[in-house]
Design a protein around this motif. Structure first.
Motif, short mmCIF file in Angstrom:
data_model
loop_
_atom_site.label_atom_id
_atom_site.label_comp_id
_atom_site.label_asym_id
_atom_site.label_seq_id
_atom_site.Cartn_x
_atom_site.Cartn_y
_atom_site.Cartn_z
N UNK A 42 2.79 -3.74 16.32
CA UNK A 42 4.25 -3.86 16.30
C UNK A 42 4.77 -4.00 14.87
N UNK A 43 4.05 -3.47 13.90
CA UNK A 43 4.45 -3.54 12.50
C UNK A 43 4.81 -2.15 12.00
N UNK A 44 5.75 -2.09 11.06
CA UNK A 44 6.18 -0.83 10.47
C UNK A 44 6.11 -0.96 8.96
N UNK A 45 5.66 0.07 8.30
CA UNK A 45 5.55 0.05 6.85
C UNK A 45 6.68 0.91 6.28
N UNK A 46 7.47 0.32 5.37
CA UNK A 46 8.57 1.01 4.71
C UNK A 46 8.56 0.67 3.23
N UNK A 47 9.03 1.59 2.42
CA UNK A 47 9.17 1.32 0.99
C UNK A 47 10.56 0.75 0.74
N UNK A 48 10.63 -0.28 -0.09
CA UNK A 48 11.91 -0.84 -0.48
C UNK A 48 11.95 -0.94 -2.00
N UNK A 49 13.15 -0.93 -2.55
CA UNK A 49 13.32 -1.01 -3.99
C UNK A 49 13.77 -2.41 -4.36
N UNK A 50 13.07 -3.01 -5.33
CA UNK A 50 13.39 -4.36 -5.79
C UNK A 50 13.55 -4.37 -7.30
#
Length: 103
Positions: free
Chosen positions: A51-59
């Motif tokens: 139930x996990x999803x991997x996404x790229x985020x910008x920090x």
């Protein structure tokens, strides 16, 4: 022969994906493996483990550096090394859980 779960546990991996039959050895083996992994990513835009999803985020760079310092300090007292991404995910999950409405 090890099961997928045994391999995942031995490598401390979050997920394990069975590979289609093929020769992944030799000079072209890495390219074949990279192609299979790329197809997995294209299938849904992310690789989900349970139930996990991997996404790229910008920090912001300073934010990432703070997360990295937290991860390094946590890794010194934890049983295993913790990454900055894992720290970020834990912070986000805790914040969302504390602020989200009941379903």
């Amino acid at each position: 022969m090890l099961t997928i779960q045994e391999i995942q546990q031995a490598l401390h991996a979050r997920c394990a994906v069975p590979l289609p039959p093929g020769n992944y050895h030799g000079p072209l083996g890495l390219e074949r493996l990279a192609a299979v992994i790329a197809q997995l990513g294209e299938a849904g835009g992310s690789v989900a483990a349970g139930d996990r999803v991997r996404r790229a985020i910008e920090l912001d760079v300073k934010t990432w550096e703070k997360l990295d310092r937290l991860a390094r300090s946590t890794g010194q007292t934890a049983a295993r090394r913790v990454s900055a991404s894992e720290v970020a995910a834990a912070i986000i999950e805790q914040f969302v859980a504390a602020t989200s409405e009941a379903p």
